[in-house]
Motif scaffolding. Structure first.
Motif, PDB file in Angstrom:
ATOM      1  N   ARG A 198       0.788  -1.288   0.103  1.00 49.50           N
ATOM      2  CA  ARG A 198       0.052   0.125  -0.181  1.00 49.50           C
ATOM      3  C   ARG A 198       1.102   1.270  -0.003  1.00 49.50           C
ATOM      4  O   ARG A 198       2.024   1.196   0.358  1.00 49.50           O
ATOM      5  N   THR A 199       0.333   2.302  -0.295  1.00 52.03           N
ATOM      6  CA  THR A 199       0.994   3.722  -0.289  1.00 52.03           C
ATOM      7  C   THR A 199       1.026   3.975   1.355  1.00 52.03           C
ATOM      8  O   THR A 199       0.213   3.747   2.140  1.00 52.03           O
ATOM      9  N   ALA A 200       2.277   4.557   1.491  1.00 52.41           N
ATOM     10  CA  ALA A 200       2.771   4.853   2.851  1.00 52.41           C
ATOM     11  C   ALA A 200       1.827   6.088   3.557  1.00 52.41           C
ATOM     12  O   ALA A 200       1.401   6.610   2.790  1.00 52.41           O
ATOM     13  N   CYS A 201       1.622   6.034   4.726  1.00 52.53           N
ATOM     14  CA  CYS A 201       0.962   7.134   5.530  1.00 52.53           C
ATOM     15  C   CYS A 201       1.797   7.554   6.616  1.00 52.53           C
ATOM     16  O   CYS A 201       2.911   6.931   6.840  1.00 52.53           O
ATOM     17  N   ILE A 202       1.321   8.725   7.199  1.00 49.35           N
ATOM     18  CA  ILE A 202       2.272   9.322   8.369  1.00 49.35           C
ATOM     19  C   ILE A 202       2.638   8.396   9.413  1.00 49.35           C
ATOM     20  O   ILE A 202       3.711   8.352  10.088  1.00 49.35           O
ATOM     21  N   ASP A 203       1.696   7.575   9.727  1.00 48.51           N
ATOM     22  CA  ASP A 203       1.960   6.293  10.699  1.00 48.51           C
ATOM     23  C   ASP A 203       3.008   5.418  10.422  1.00 48.51           C
ATOM     24  O   ASP A 203       3.278   4.695  11.596  1.00 48.51           O
ATOM     25  N   ASP A 204       3.426   5.445   9.092  1.00 47.49           N
ATOM     26  CA  ASP A 204       4.605   4.331   9.152  1.00 47.49           C
ATOM     27  C   ASP A 204       5.861   4.873   9.061  1.00 47.49           C
ATOM     28  O   ASP A 204       6.910   4.192   8.748  1.00 47.49           O
ATOM     29  N   VAL A 205       6.087   6.269   9.342  1.00 49.30           N
ATOM     30  CA  VAL A 205       7.374   6.740   9.492  1.00 49.30           C
ATOM     31  C   VAL A 205       8.334   5.830  10.513  1.00 49.30           C
ATOM     32  O   VAL A 205       9.179   5.823   9.975  1.00 49.30           O
ATOM     33  N   GLY A 206       7.731   5.719  11.462  1.00 48.73           N
ATOM     34  CA  GLY A 206       8.432   4.875  12.686  1.00 48.73           C
ATOM     35  C   GLY A 206       8.907   3.670  12.031  1.00 48.73           C
ATOM     36  O   GLY A 206      10.080   3.427  12.306  1.00 48.73           O
ATOM     37  N   GLY A 207       8.036   2.910  11.387  1.00 50.76           N
ATOM     38  CA  GLY A 207       8.391   1.500  10.864  1.00 50.76           C
ATOM     39  C   GLY A 207       9.294   1.517   9.928  1.00 50.76           C
ATOM     40  O   GLY A 207      10.352   0.802   9.815  1.00 50.76           O
ATOM     41  N   ILE A 208       9.263   2.625   8.975  1.00 54.84           N
ATOM     42  CA  ILE A 208      10.290   2.785   7.823  1.00 54.84           C
ATOM     43  C   ILE A 208      11.660   3.227   8.368  1.00 54.84           C
ATOM     44  O   ILE A 208      12.663   2.799   7.992  1.00 54.84           O
ATOM     45  N   LEU A 209      11.630   4.135   9.423  1.00 58.08           N
ATOM     46  CA  LEU A 209      12.814   4.495   9.924  1.00 58.08           C
ATOM     47  C   LEU A 209      13.498   3.316  10.672  1.00 58.08           C
ATOM     48  O   LEU A 209      14.705   3.163  10.338  1.00 58.08           O
ATOM     49  N   GLU A 210      13.022   2.605  11.478  1.00 62.80           N
ATOM     50  CA  GLU A 210      13.310   1.334  11.909  1.00 62.80           C
ATOM     51  C   GLU A 210      14.047   0.439  10.675  1.00 62.80           C
ATOM     52  O   GLU A 210      14.980  -0.421  11.020  1.00 62.80           O
ATOM     53  N   LEU A 211      13.278   0.275   9.639  1.00 62.53           N
ATOM     54  CA  LEU A 211      13.783  -0.442   8.723  1.00 62.53           C
ATOM     55  C   LEU A 211      15.042  -0.086   7.896  1.00 62.53           C
ATOM     56  O   LEU A 211      16.052  -1.135   7.610  1.00 62.53           O
ATOM     57  N   ILE A 212      14.942   1.342   7.658  1.00 60.85           N
ATOM     58  CA  ILE A 212      16.320   1.768   6.874  1.00 60.85           C
ATOM     59  C   ILE A 212      17.635   2.180   7.885  1.00 60.85           C
ATOM     60  O   ILE A 212      18.436   2.306   7.096  1.00 60.85           O
ATOM     61  N   GLY A 259       1.151  -5.857  10.898  1.00 53.95           N
ATOM     62  CA  GLY A 259       1.375  -4.492  11.306  1.00 53.95           C
ATOM     63  C   GLY A 259       2.713  -4.170  11.327  1.00 53.95           C
ATOM     64  O   GLY A 259       3.155  -2.944  11.655  1.00 53.95           O
ATOM     65  N   MET A 260       3.923  -5.066  10.712  1.00 54.94           N
ATOM     66  CA  MET A 260       5.165  -4.332  10.583  1.00 54.94           C
ATOM     67  C   MET A 260       5.459  -4.058   9.206  1.00 54.94           C
ATOM     68  O   MET A 260       5.279  -4.980   8.356  1.00 54.94           O
ATOM     69  N   ILE A 261       6.252  -3.027   9.275  1.00 52.11           N
ATOM     70  CA  ILE A 261       6.755  -2.657   7.851  1.00 52.11           C
ATOM     71  C   ILE A 261       7.954  -3.517   7.394  1.00 52.11           C
ATOM     72  O   ILE A 261       9.003  -3.387   8.207  1.00 52.11           O
ATOM     73  N   ILE A 262       7.810  -4.429   6.579  1.00 48.53           N
ATOM     74  CA  ILE A 262       9.027  -5.358   6.434  1.00 48.53           C
ATOM     75  C   ILE A 262       9.804  -4.703   5.060  1.00 48.53           C
ATOM     76  O   ILE A 262      10.899  -5.331   4.628  1.00 48.53           O
ATOM     77  N   ALA A 263       9.291  -3.870   4.251  1.00 45.02           N
ATOM     78  CA  ALA A 263       9.875  -3.401   2.952  1.00 45.02           C
ATOM     79  C   ALA A 263       9.131  -2.040   2.615  1.00 45.02           C
ATOM     80  O   ALA A 263       8.270  -1.828   2.991  1.00 45.02           O
ATOM     81  N   CYS A 264      10.228  -1.459   1.809  1.00 45.36           N
ATOM     82  CA  CYS A 264       9.862  -0.240   1.401  1.00 45.36           C
ATOM     83  C   CYS A 264      10.462   0.313   0.201  1.00 45.36           C
ATOM     84  O   CYS A 264      11.530  -0.288   0.018  1.00 45.36           O
ATOM     85  N   ALA A 265       9.944   1.409  -0.497  1.00 44.21           N
ATOM     86  CA  ALA A 265      10.752   1.810  -1.784  1.00 44.21           C
ATOM     87  C   ALA A 265       9.824   3.201  -1.910  1.00 44.21           C
ATOM     88  O   ALA A 265       8.625   3.247  -1.666  1.00 44.21           O
ATOM     89  N   ALA A 266      10.449   3.992  -2.740  1.00 42.14           N
ATOM     90  CA  ALA A 266      10.029   5.662  -2.748  1.00 42.14           C
ATOM     91  C   ALA A 266      10.091   5.791  -4.633  1.00 42.14           C
ATOM     92  O   ALA A 266      11.098   5.488  -5.004  1.00 42.14           O
TER      93      ALA A 266
END
Length: 443
Positions: free
Chosen positions: A298-312, A343-350
């Motif tokens: 899905r498209t990321a939302c503001i609530d995903d910021v913490g999860g993305i930071l933890e991932l990257i 509930g966990m962000i396991i991958a991302c891309a922009a």
């Protein structure tokens, strides 16, 4: 020079052949189970399918063919004056009907073996020298009495002799299985095509199950082919289907995918070259059903910021990614697509578009260490490419210091700083000395 050998056609052929190379390498040594009904064998295009099967074998693909025989059984039952009886789309097989089953299955097996043996000069099979193995590799048991109905000699798969099949495959032989099974007590049972194909794919831990249909693939409500989907969508299609053959096929696809077959395909047996197009072109020809991973893209939302930071953050620490502050990430969150699991962000891309130049930058591709190896990065990349195409962009580019080889495997070609938009050139970090790769957007 004939029209079929004009320079333009030659160039197109060379381009197609080069583009198919990654798929040839990816499929070599993999195990595919091909499932086709008696209707496919009777169709005029079946000879072309056999030629394509021979080509796959020559390219090092391990093949198990599972054929059905329903229309051929019906012909023989009618000739014997027997009334066919079905319950829940399963044939009730009396002793007389069983003779028709054995007759039809044996005849079809001989026909397929003969086609695979053909090696006439000037034919696609010339020089193929294919060995076909069949036999008592499907162990069966009776269905018995269900709901007060005695199914007699109709059975279900009890066990697949996977060791015997693997032995034949290791010897580069094609294994051919009929819809017939044998019990340890010496009985013969009539089995359903989908039961044999599904249980074979599961037992072999096959890389693909490819099911042939009278349709070009699975269709949506508008009658259009669904190119890529997941198990949950196929279940919805099954719930809304009134076509018995289609239901049988979809149940086989669902069952196989749920039991570990990572890729299932539905293609047409009427379309010449559908098998090769599905396996060796980016767009395919039918429907690909990927195993449910319970990942939500899905498209990321503001609530995903913490999860993305933890991932990257670990990738930023080792220099793989450019460090991003929380504030910057919050401002750019709309550019991100994420994969979420429980509930966990396991991958991302922009994706950062530059509409004026019709360019788009892929950035911050990251997958959690525990979830690598499942092609999640590729799924994200394909999604971003679709987004870029929808925005009217014509080319993607990426700056990387560590993962150049991965992007090259996905079709990116090394480029130069001058290819980037002026705004992006001004932000280039010469200290990082990132390599630049670009890829034209297709489809």
């Amino acid at each position: 020079m004939s029209d079929s050998k004009t320079p333009l056609n030659s160039k197109n052929y060379v381009k197609w052949f080069r583009n198919s190379a990654p798929y040839i390498n990816a499929h070599r040594g993999k195990t595919f189970v091909l499932m086709f009904g008696g209707e496919a064998v009777a169709h005029d295009n079946f000879a072309n399918i056999i030629h394509d099967i021979a080509l796959l074998n020559s390219l090092g693909v391990k093949l198990v063919l599972v054929h059905g025989a329903r229309p051929q059984i019906e012909e023989r039952v009618a000739l014997r004056g027997i009334n066919s009886q079905f319950e829940h789309d399963l044939r009730i097989t009396c002793q007389q009907t069983l003779e028709s089953v054995k007759d039809a299955a044996g005849s079809l097996r001989s026909q397929i073996e003969a086609l695979l043996t053909m090696g006439l000069a000037n034919s696609p099979m010339h020089g193929s020298q294919i060995r076909v193995c069949s036999g008592n590799m499907v162990i069966a048991k009776p269905i018995g009495v269900r709901g007060g109905i005695d199914y007699q000699h109709t059975g279900v798969v009890r066990r697949i002799d996977s060791l015997a099949i693997q032995s034949h495959l290791q010897d580069n032989a094609i294994v051919l299985l009929s819809p017939i099974g044998y019990s340890p007590t010496g009985e013969v049972f009539n089995l359903s095509l989908e039961n044999v194909a599904t249980q074979t794919a599961i037992a072999l831990q096959a890389d693909k199950l490819i099911a042939f249909s009278d349709k070009p693939g699975l269709l949506n409500t508008e009658g259009e082919v669904i190119n890529n989907t997941d198990i949950s969508t196929v279940k919805q299609l099954l719930d809304n289907s009134s076509d018995l053959q289609e239901q049988v096929l979809m149940r086989a696809l669902i069952n196989s995918a749920e039991k570990g077959v990572e890729r299932c395909h539905c293609i047409s047996y009427q379309e010449d070259g559908a098998l090769l197009a599905e396996l060796f072109t980016r767009d395919g020809s039918g429907t690909l059903i990927a195993q449910d991973t319970y990942d939500q893209m899905r498209t990321a939302c503001i609530d995903d910021v913490g999860g993305i930071l933890e991932l990257i953050e670990p990738l930023e620490a080792n220099g793989t990614l450019v460090k991003r502050s929380r504030e910057l990430l919050e401002n750019e969150i709309d550019h991100f697509t994420v994969l979420e699991k429980d509930g966990m962000i396991i991958a991302c891309a922009a994706l950062y578009p530059y509409p004026q130049e019709k360019l788009g930058e892929i950035a911050c591709v990251a997958t959690h260490p525990d979830y690598r190896g499942g092609e999640r990065g590729l799924r994200l990349l394909n999604t971003l490419q679709q987004q870029a195409a929808a925005l009217g962009l014509q080319q993607l580019f990426v700056l990387t210091t560590v993962t150049a080889h991965w992007f090259q495997e996905q079709g990116f070609i090394e480029g130069s700083l001058s290819q980037l938009p002026a705004k992006r050139q001004s932000l280039y970090n010469y200290q990082r000395n990132s390599k630049i790769f670009a890829k034209a957007i297709t489809g």
